[in-house]
Design an enzyme around this catalytic site. Structure first.
Site, PDB file in Angstrom:
ATOM      1  N   GLU A  54       5.112 -96.879  12.219  1.00  0.00           N
ATOM      2  CA  GLU A  54       4.177 -97.985  12.504  1.00  0.00           C
ATOM      3  C   GLU A  54       4.825 -99.362  12.505  1.00  0.00           C
ATOM      4  O   GLU A  54       4.434-100.236  13.284  1.00  0.00           O
ATOM      5  CB  GLU A  54       3.007 -97.957  11.503  1.00  0.00           C
ATOM      6  CG  GLU A  54       2.059 -96.770  11.663  1.00  0.00           C
ATOM      7  CD  GLU A  54       2.530 -95.501  10.975  1.00  0.00           C
ATOM      8  OE1 GLU A  54       3.635 -95.526  10.358  1.00  0.00           O
ATOM      9  OE2 GLU A  54       1.833 -94.488  11.032  1.00  0.00           O
TER      10      GLU A  54
ATOM     11  N   HIS B 182      -1.377 -89.591   3.813  1.00  0.00           N
ATOM     12  CA  HIS B 182      -1.000 -88.999   5.103  1.00  0.00           C
ATOM     13  C   HIS B 182       0.250 -89.584   5.744  1.00  0.00           C
ATOM     14  O   HIS B 182       0.622 -89.199   6.834  1.00  0.00           O
ATOM     15  CB  HIS B 182      -2.152 -89.143   6.096  1.00  0.00           C
ATOM     16  CG  HIS B 182      -2.332 -90.552   6.601  1.00  0.00           C
ATOM     17  ND1 HIS B 182      -3.001 -91.510   5.886  1.00  0.00           N
ATOM     18  CD2 HIS B 182      -1.899 -91.159   7.729  1.00  0.00           C
ATOM     19  CE1 HIS B 182      -2.991 -92.639   6.568  1.00  0.00           C
ATOM     20  NE2 HIS B 182      -2.322 -92.461   7.688  1.00  0.00           N
TER      21      HIS B 182
ATOM     22  N   ASP C 288      -1.151-100.148  15.079  1.00  0.00           N
ATOM     23  CA  ASP C 288       0.260 -99.762  15.187  1.00  0.00           C
ATOM     24  C   ASP C 288       0.474 -98.272  15.437  1.00  0.00           C
ATOM     25  O   ASP C 288       1.507 -97.713  15.079  1.00  0.00           O
ATOM     26  CB  ASP C 288       0.975-100.168  13.885  1.00  0.00           C
ATOM     27  CG  ASP C 288       0.205 -99.717  12.647  1.00  0.00           C
ATOM     28  OD1 ASP C 288      -0.573 -98.752  12.757  1.00  0.00           O
ATOM     29  OD2 ASP C 288       0.376-100.336  11.572  1.00  0.00           O
TER      30      ASP C 288
HETATM   31  C1  UD1 Z   1      -1.804 -91.259  12.927  1.00  0.00           C
HETATM   32  C2  UD1 Z   1      -1.043 -92.576  13.104  1.00  0.00           C
HETATM   33  C3  UD1 Z   1      -1.047 -93.365  11.793  1.00  0.00           C
HETATM   34  C4  UD1 Z   1      -2.462 -93.546  11.269  1.00  0.00           C
HETATM   35  C5  UD1 Z   1      -3.156 -92.192  11.189  1.00  0.00           C
HETATM   36  C6  UD1 Z   1      -4.599 -92.372  10.812  1.00  0.00           C
HETATM   37  C7  UD1 Z   1       0.876 -92.567  14.608  1.00  0.00           C
HETATM   38  C8  UD1 Z   1       2.312 -92.321  14.758  1.00  0.00           C
HETATM   39  N1  UD1 Z   1       0.355 -92.297  13.415  1.00  0.00           N
HETATM   40  O1  UD1 Z   1      -1.086 -90.473  11.992  1.00  0.00           O
HETATM   41  O2  UD1 Z   1      -0.470 -94.643  12.005  1.00  0.00           O
HETATM   42  O3  UD1 Z   1      -2.401 -94.116   9.999  1.00  0.00           O
HETATM   43  O4  UD1 Z   1      -3.102 -91.538  12.464  1.00  0.00           O
HETATM   44  O5  UD1 Z   1      -5.134 -91.205  10.274  1.00  0.00           O
HETATM   45  O6  UD1 Z   1       0.238 -92.995  15.541  1.00  0.00           O
HETATM   46  N2  UD1 Z   1      -4.752 -83.484  13.556  1.00  0.00           N
HETATM   47  C9  UD1 Z   1      -5.793 -82.629  13.885  1.00  0.00           C
HETATM   48  N3  UD1 Z   1      -7.006 -83.170  14.189  1.00  0.00           N
HETATM   49  C10 UD1 Z   1      -7.244 -84.491  14.184  1.00  0.00           C
HETATM   50  C11 UD1 Z   1      -6.192 -85.360  13.826  1.00  0.00           C
HETATM   51  C12 UD1 Z   1      -4.951 -84.837  13.528  1.00  0.00           C
HETATM   52  O7  UD1 Z   1      -5.633 -81.410  13.892  1.00  0.00           O
HETATM   53  O8  UD1 Z   1      -8.380 -84.917  14.460  1.00  0.00           O
HETATM   54  C13 UD1 Z   1      -3.421 -82.910  13.235  1.00  0.00           C
HETATM   55  C14 UD1 Z   1      -2.683 -82.384  14.480  1.00  0.00           C
HETATM   56  O9  UD1 Z   1      -1.981 -81.224  14.122  1.00  0.00           O
HETATM   57  C15 UD1 Z   1      -1.715 -83.520  14.793  1.00  0.00           C
HETATM   58  C16 UD1 Z   1      -1.382 -84.014  13.390  1.00  0.00           C
HETATM   59  O10 UD1 Z   1      -2.596 -83.928  12.664  1.00  0.00           O
HETATM   60  O11 UD1 Z   1      -0.585 -83.098  15.507  1.00  0.00           O
HETATM   61  C17 UD1 Z   1      -0.796 -85.393  13.316  1.00  0.00           C
HETATM   62  O12 UD1 Z   1      -1.601 -86.354  13.993  1.00  0.00           O
HETATM   63  P1  UD1 Z   1      -0.951 -87.766  14.435  1.00  0.00           P
HETATM   64  O13 UD1 Z   1      -1.998 -88.574  15.078  1.00  0.00           O
HETATM   65  O14 UD1 Z   1       0.308 -87.547  15.185  1.00  0.00           O
HETATM   66  O15 UD1 Z   1      -0.469 -88.373  13.082  1.00  0.00           O
HETATM   67  P2  UD1 Z   1      -1.293 -88.920  11.858  1.00  0.00           P
HETATM   68  O16 UD1 Z   1      -0.533 -88.533  10.653  1.00  0.00           O
HETATM   69  O17 UD1 Z   1      -2.706 -88.535  11.982  1.00  0.00           O
HETATM   70  N1  UDP Z   2     -11.753 -92.682   6.020  1.00  0.00           N
HETATM   71  C1  UDP Z   2     -12.911 -91.930   6.231  1.00  0.00           C
HETATM   72  N2  UDP Z   2     -12.936 -90.636   5.779  1.00  0.00           N
HETATM   73  C2  UDP Z   2     -11.894 -90.054   5.126  1.00  0.00           C
HETATM   74  C3  UDP Z   2     -10.728 -90.846   4.907  1.00  0.00           C
HETATM   75  C4  UDP Z   2     -10.681 -92.143   5.378  1.00  0.00           C
HETATM   76  O1  UDP Z   2     -13.893 -92.439   6.780  1.00  0.00           O
HETATM   77  O2  UDP Z   2     -12.002 -88.894   4.748  1.00  0.00           O
HETATM   78  C5  UDP Z   2     -11.683 -94.058   6.581  1.00  0.00           C
HETATM   79  C6  UDP Z   2     -11.337 -95.147   5.596  1.00  0.00           C
HETATM   80  O3  UDP Z   2     -12.494 -95.705   5.010  1.00  0.00           O
HETATM   81  C7  UDP Z   2     -10.597 -96.157   6.460  1.00  0.00           C
HETATM   82  C8  UDP Z   2      -9.948 -95.312   7.540  1.00  0.00           C
HETATM   83  O4  UDP Z   2     -10.623 -94.057   7.513  1.00  0.00           O
HETATM   84  O5  UDP Z   2     -11.473 -97.055   7.110  1.00  0.00           O
HETATM   85  C9  UDP Z   2      -8.497 -95.183   7.248  1.00  0.00           C
HETATM   86  O6  UDP Z   2      -7.938 -94.161   7.985  1.00  0.00           O
HETATM   87  P1  UDP Z   2      -6.489 -93.615   7.678  1.00  0.00           P
HETATM   88  O7  UDP Z   2      -6.171 -93.764   6.240  1.00  0.00           O
HETATM   89  O8  UDP Z   2      -6.423 -92.262   8.270  1.00  0.00           O
HETATM   90  O9  UDP Z   2      -5.564 -94.559   8.571  1.00  0.00           O
HETATM   91  P2  UDP Z   2      -4.759 -95.919   8.268  1.00  0.00           P
HETATM   92  O10 UDP Z   2      -5.744 -96.971   7.932  1.00  0.00           O
HETATM   93  O11 UDP Z   2      -3.786 -95.643   7.178  1.00  0.00           O
HETATM   94  O12 UDP Z   2      -4.057 -96.174   9.555  1.00  0.00           O
END
Ligand code: UD1
Ligand code: UDP
Length: 425
Positions: free
Chosen positions: A153, A257, A117
């Site tokens: 999501e 997060h 999602d």
């Molecule tokens: C996203 C997904 C969420 C998922 C999560 C998993 C959407 C809207 N949200 O949320 O559903 O649960 O990923 O973790 O798709 N950033 C970095 N480096 C990285 C990753 C993120 O610097 O490798 C920072 C950046 O500033 C970026 C911010 O995190 O702009 C937010 O990342 P984003 O993918 O938009 O949202 P998440 O909260 O990670």
């Molecule tokens: N995870 C990981 N390292 C971390 C935090 C999470 O490997 O420091 C793994 C966790 O085991 C799970 C996945 O990342 O499989 C979940 O990711 P996240 O919580 O970011 O996303 P969501 O599942 O909520 O979309």
């Protein structure tokens, strides 16, 4: 006369953007890449169906995705490099949509596969729809029925359901949710959740299922404590060694997060963590802090430098699985971790108002707390006691509601058959 062999290649474009998508699509990619079985056509001629798998990273995540690609041996063919700091949802959607147009024009796949999602999944599915390319949705049918929880999501996945041609539902409940929205039953297949496959893949590589060992013997796990500057200007360069982690009596693993919790929700989560370690002196928290700047600002402000709270950088999957198995308790708002908790038999307090994974609650492994600090603290302390007395372990059910670790194979088989047949579960 020798039987004629016709060969058919199905081109599948797998799109992924974030950490959980890599984890949950890795088993599907493995099954597609291994899937070269011949099938009878029923006419005396045999038909060899094989897949050509193309992998496209949107780059929604960067640092948080790279170690996961490495551990699963995934080599992307495309990288749209869309990530920007503190990215805005609408702009992110636009960048993925524009990038996908070019990839789809070049590759013209038979199928596009997305998972879950995220914004990457929704934008890629929409781009495929504009090109009239068939869409398979992995982990289809999760619902809270609350538009803003989780945000964005819940709406992302509902929209994907109405774009998709095949729906790979992880559980029977997810299937029911799709039927309720008018999705045709012939298009829905209950496969199990691929996260169970992913966990098994890692445990096979690094340790025994049901055992205690995850790290390779003799290897020292070193976790870098979170490096970003605190609001007061202090920089932590300390390291937490595997040996130090081993000495922790009651390890509490924390992740948070979700966008809908930014602001008061995140502050309340931090307050609850402080209260739990204050009340339970033998407990220590390890909190890998998500790279979203909005999360880091709140967590650093409230928790940096507090005794028995270790803020660390996001962890690779092997280290994280090790810590989940080592933990007495998990406090989380993650979707994936709610599914991993029953697989590993660790209690989890879900710090969200709603969950699309009630199966974990029914299995007696997860408890929905919301973000109220009193509720989180009460539940956490109660569960720590239950774990210590053995009551939690005695109440655990054997059957994993999220599947048997063969979801990836089922999805590949269904794609091979073009969506006919129904796997029994
Ligand atoms: C996203 C997904 C969420 C998922 C999560 C998993 C959407 C809207 N949200 O949320 O559903 O649960 O990923 O973790 O798709 N950033 C970095 N480096 C990285 C990753 C993120 O610097 O490798 C920072 C950046 O500033 C970026 C911010 O995190 O702009 C937010 O990342 P984003 O993918 O938009 O949202 P998440 O909260 O990670
Ligand atoms: N995870 C990981 N390292 C971390 C935090 C999470 O490997 O420091 C793994 C966790 O085991 C799970 C996945 O990342 O499989 C979940 O990711 P996240 O919580 O970011 O996303 P969501 O599942 O909520 O979309």
């Amino acid at each position: 006369m020798a039987a004629q062999t016709k060969s058919q290649t199905i081109k599948v474009l797998v799109v992924m953007g974030t950490r959980p998508e890599v984890i949950k699509l890795a088993p599907v990619i493995e099954a597609l890449q291994n899937g070269k079985k011949a099938g009878a056509s029923g006419t005396g001629k045999s038909c060899k169906v094989r897949f050509k798998t193309i992998i496209c990273l949107t780059g929604q995540h960067r640092e948080m995705v790279e170690p996961f690609l490495k551990i699963f041996g995934i080599k992307p063919d495309y990288d749209l490099r869309v990530m920007q700091p503190d990215q805005h949802l609408g702009e992110l959607t636009g960048r993925v949509l524009a990038g996908m147009k070019k990839v789809l024009e070049v590759e013209k796949p038979d199928w596009l596969l997305v998972q879950g999602d995220t914004t990457s999944a929704l934008a890629a599915a929409l781009a495929a729809f504009y090109h009239r390319i068939k869409i398979g949705h992995v982990e289809a049918g999760l619902r809270t029925d609350d538009k803003y929880n989780p945000f964005p999501e819940e709406i992302n996945r509902r929209l994907i359901s109405h774009l998709a041609d095949l729906h790979f539902a992880p559980t029977g409940l997810a299937r029911k949710n799709l039927l309720r929205e008018g999705i045709s039953p012939e298009r829905i297949f209950v496969t199990g959740n691929t996260v169970v496959d992913a966990l098994k893949m890692i445990l096979k590589k690094t340790g025994r299922v049901g055992g205690v060992q995850v790290a390779v013997p003799g290897e020292v796990l070193r976790i870098q404590e979170a490096r970003k500057e605190s609001p007061t200007g202090a920089v932590s360069t300390a390291k937490l060694s595997f040996a130090e982690i081993k000495k922790i009596k009651k390890l509490i693993l924390v992740t948070a997060h979700r966008r809908e919790s930014f602001g008061p929700g995140m502050e309340n989560i931090c307050r609850a963590i402080l209260r739990v370690v204050e009340s339970e002196k033998s407990a220590e928290v390890i909190f890998p802090v998500h790279l979203n700047p909005a999360v880091r600002r709140a967590v650093f402000q409230h928790l940096l430098g507090r005794p028995r709270i270790h803020l660390v950088e996001p962890l690779d999957y092997v280290t994280f699985i090790h810590l989940m198995r080592r933990a007495s308790l998990i406090l989380t708002d993650s979707g994936g971790i709610q599914e991993e908790a029953p697989s590993l038999g660790v209690p989890a307090v879900v710090m969200r108002e709603t969950t699309e994974r009630p199966e974990a609650i029914q299995a007696g492994v997860a408890w929905l707390a919301g973000t109220d600090p009193d509720t989180i603290t009460r539940l956490a302390l109660r569960l720590l006691k239950k774990v210590e007395s053995g009551e939690f372990r005695r109440g655990l059910r054997r059957r994993n509601p999220f599947g048997d670790g063969r979801a990836g194979q089922r999805i590949a088989l269904l794609l091979k058959r073009g969506g006919s047949g129904r796997p029994r579960r």
